[in-house]
Write a protein that holds these residues in place. Structure first.
Motif, PDB file in Angstrom:
ATOM      1  N   ALA A  50      24.468  42.146  19.558  1.00  0.00           N
ATOM      2  CA  ALA A  50      25.865  41.729  19.658  1.00  0.00           C
ATOM      3  C   ALA A  50      26.682  42.750  20.445  1.00  0.00           C
ATOM      4  O   ALA A  50      27.502  42.375  21.297  1.00  0.00           O
ATOM      5  N   THR A  51      26.426  44.029  20.192  1.00  0.00           N
ATOM      6  CA  THR A  51      27.140  45.080  20.921  1.00  0.00           C
ATOM      7  C   THR A  51      26.784  45.062  22.399  1.00  0.00           C
ATOM      8  O   THR A  51      27.665  45.204  23.260  1.00  0.00           O
ATOM      9  N   SER A  52      25.511  44.862  22.717  1.00  0.00           N
ATOM     10  CA  SER A  52      25.112  44.828  24.126  1.00  0.00           C
ATOM     11  C   SER A  52      25.652  43.583  24.831  1.00  0.00           C
ATOM     12  O   SER A  52      26.011  43.644  26.010  1.00  0.00           O
ATOM     13  N   ALA A  53      25.741  42.453  24.146  1.00  0.00           N
ATOM     14  CA  ALA A  53      26.308  41.244  24.750  1.00  0.00           C
ATOM     15  C   ALA A  53      27.791  41.443  25.039  1.00  0.00           C
ATOM     16  O   ALA A  53      28.275  41.086  26.118  1.00  0.00           O
ATOM     17  N   TYR A  54      28.519  42.027  24.091  1.00  0.00           N
ATOM     18  CA  TYR A  54      29.933  42.299  24.331  1.00  0.00           C
ATOM     19  C   TYR A  54      30.105  43.324  25.451  1.00  0.00           C
ATOM     20  O   TYR A  54      30.987  43.195  26.292  1.00  0.00           O
ATOM     21  N   GLY A  55      29.245  44.343  25.460  1.00  0.00           N
ATOM     22  CA  GLY A  55      29.322  45.346  26.519  1.00  0.00           C
ATOM     23  C   GLY A  55      29.057  44.753  27.887  1.00  0.00           C
ATOM     24  O   GLY A  55      29.712  45.109  28.875  1.00  0.00           O
ATOM     25  N   ALA A  56      28.096  43.830  27.972  1.00  0.00           N
ATOM     26  CA  ALA A  56      27.809  43.167  29.255  1.00  0.00           C
ATOM     27  C   ALA A  56      29.008  42.355  29.716  1.00  0.00           C
ATOM     28  O   ALA A  56      29.374  42.371  30.905  1.00  0.00           O
ATOM     29  N   TYR A  57      29.654  41.653  28.787  1.00  0.00           N
ATOM     30  CA  TYR A  57      30.842  40.874  29.148  1.00  0.00           C
ATOM     31  C   TYR A  57      31.977  41.798  29.585  1.00  0.00           C
ATOM     32  O   TYR A  57      32.638  41.550  30.587  1.00  0.00           O
ATOM     33  N   PHE A  58      32.190  42.879  28.834  1.00  0.00           N
ATOM     34  CA  PHE A  58      33.255  43.814  29.165  1.00  0.00           C
ATOM     35  C   PHE A  58      33.028  44.440  30.536  1.00  0.00           C
ATOM     36  O   PHE A  58      33.945  44.531  31.348  1.00  0.00           O
ATOM     37  N   LEU A  59      31.802  44.876  30.808  1.00  0.00           N
ATOM     38  CA  LEU A  59      31.511  45.494  32.102  1.00  0.00           C
ATOM     39  C   LEU A  59      31.628  44.496  33.254  1.00  0.00           C
ATOM     40  O   LEU A  59      32.025  44.870  34.354  1.00  0.00           O
ATOM     41  N   ALA A  60      31.285  43.243  32.997  1.00  0.00           N
ATOM     42  CA  ALA A  60      31.369  42.236  34.057  1.00  0.00           C
ATOM     43  C   ALA A  60      32.808  41.949  34.464  1.00  0.00           C
ATOM     44  O   ALA A  60      33.047  41.405  35.541  1.00  0.00           O
ATOM     45  N   THR A  61      33.761  42.326  33.632  1.00  0.00           N
ATOM     46  CA  THR A  61      35.163  42.122  34.001  1.00  0.00           C
ATOM     47  C   THR A  61      35.676  43.206  34.942  1.00  0.00           C
ATOM     48  O   THR A  61      36.764  43.067  35.482  1.00  0.00           O
ATOM     49  N   LYS A  62      34.905  44.242  35.160  1.00  0.00           N
ATOM     50  CA  LYS A  62      35.327  45.363  36.008  1.00  0.00           C
ATOM     51  C   LYS A  62      34.747  45.219  37.418  1.00  0.00           C
ATOM     52  O   LYS A  62      33.602  44.822  37.586  1.00  0.00           O
ATOM     53  N   TRP A  63      35.498  45.599  38.435  1.00  0.00           N
ATOM     54  CA  TRP A  63      35.029  45.468  39.808  1.00  0.00           C
ATOM     55  C   TRP A  63      33.914  46.455  40.120  1.00  0.00           C
ATOM     56  O   TRP A  63      33.089  46.223  40.989  1.00  0.00           O
ATOM     57  N   TRP A  64      33.847  47.565  39.416  1.00  0.00           N
ATOM     58  CA  TRP A  64      32.879  48.623  39.717  1.00  0.00           C
ATOM     59  C   TRP A  64      31.537  48.414  39.019  1.00  0.00           C
ATOM     60  O   TRP A  64      30.651  49.261  39.100  1.00  0.00           O
ATOM     61  N   PHE A  65      31.360  47.293  38.333  1.00  0.00           N
ATOM     62  CA  PHE A  65      30.128  47.038  37.588  1.00  0.00           C
ATOM     63  C   PHE A  65      28.894  47.031  38.491  1.00  0.00           C
ATOM     64  O   PHE A  65      27.904  47.712  38.208  1.00  0.00           O
ATOM     65  N   LEU A  66      28.915  46.273  39.566  1.00  0.00           N
ATOM     66  CA  LEU A  66      27.734  46.211  40.443  1.00  0.00           C
ATOM     67  C   LEU A  66      27.501  47.498  41.237  1.00  0.00           C
ATOM     68  O   LEU A  66      26.350  47.907  41.383  1.00  0.00           O
TER      69      LEU A  66
END
Length: 163
Positions: A50-66
């Motif tokens: 659950a923490t990793s799924a939320y973290g993936a969603y949170f990071l995907a909202t940032k432009w610097w993720f990729l």
């Protein structure tokens, strides 16, 4: 005066493109949040998942993720391609669904950064997948004993035709 007009037009075009990308990604972001919420609220989801799924969603909202992912892949992809022996796991399909929905809205939101970063990831991954396949193939090269066994099986055939 012409320079100011061209610069203003290009600035307006850039802002319009940015707004269009943000507008198109809103529906995908809502869908990703639904997928993440469904995954987190399931009874069989562990706290770490659950923490990793939320973290993936949170990071995907940032432009610097990729761009950060490309930097991490410089170390991670060679390790996975050359040393990791685990295969794909079918029980992680829900995790893949979460990551796919997060990546889909991130790519729609930041298409220019995504094209550059995913192209670099593709080239880097392809290079090390080929190297990984070749090194695993090299481990199955016959030894000298294998060659002698093949020669010894062929030797009676050669002696029988010589008489």
């Amino acid at each position: 005066m012409m320079d100011l007009t061209v610069a203003s037009f290009l600035a307006a075009l850039t802002v319009g493109y940015w707004a269009l990308c943000r507008f198109r990604s809103v529906g995908l972001r809502e869908r990703a949040s639904e997928v993440v919420t469904e995954f987190i609220e399931r009874d069989d989801t562990s706290e770490n998942d659950a923490t990793s799924a939320y973290g993936a969603y949170f990071l995907a909202t940032k432009w610097w993720f990729l761009p950060v992912s490309v930097i991490f892949s410089i170390v991670l992809i060679p390790y996975i391609a050359l040393f990791d022996k685990s295969g794909p796991d079918a029980k992680h399909s829900d995790k893949r669904k979460v990551m796919a929905s997060c990546m889909l809205f991130h790519i729609a939101r930041n298409p220019l950064i995504s094209v550059v970063c995913l192209s670099l990831l593709f080239v880097w991954t392809t290079l090390f997948v080929v190297i990984g396949i070749l090194t695993r193939r090299l481990t199955s090269v016959p030894t000298f004993d294998h060659v002698l066994d093949v020669v010894s099986t062929l030797r009676p055939e050669r002696n029988r035709h010589a008489h």
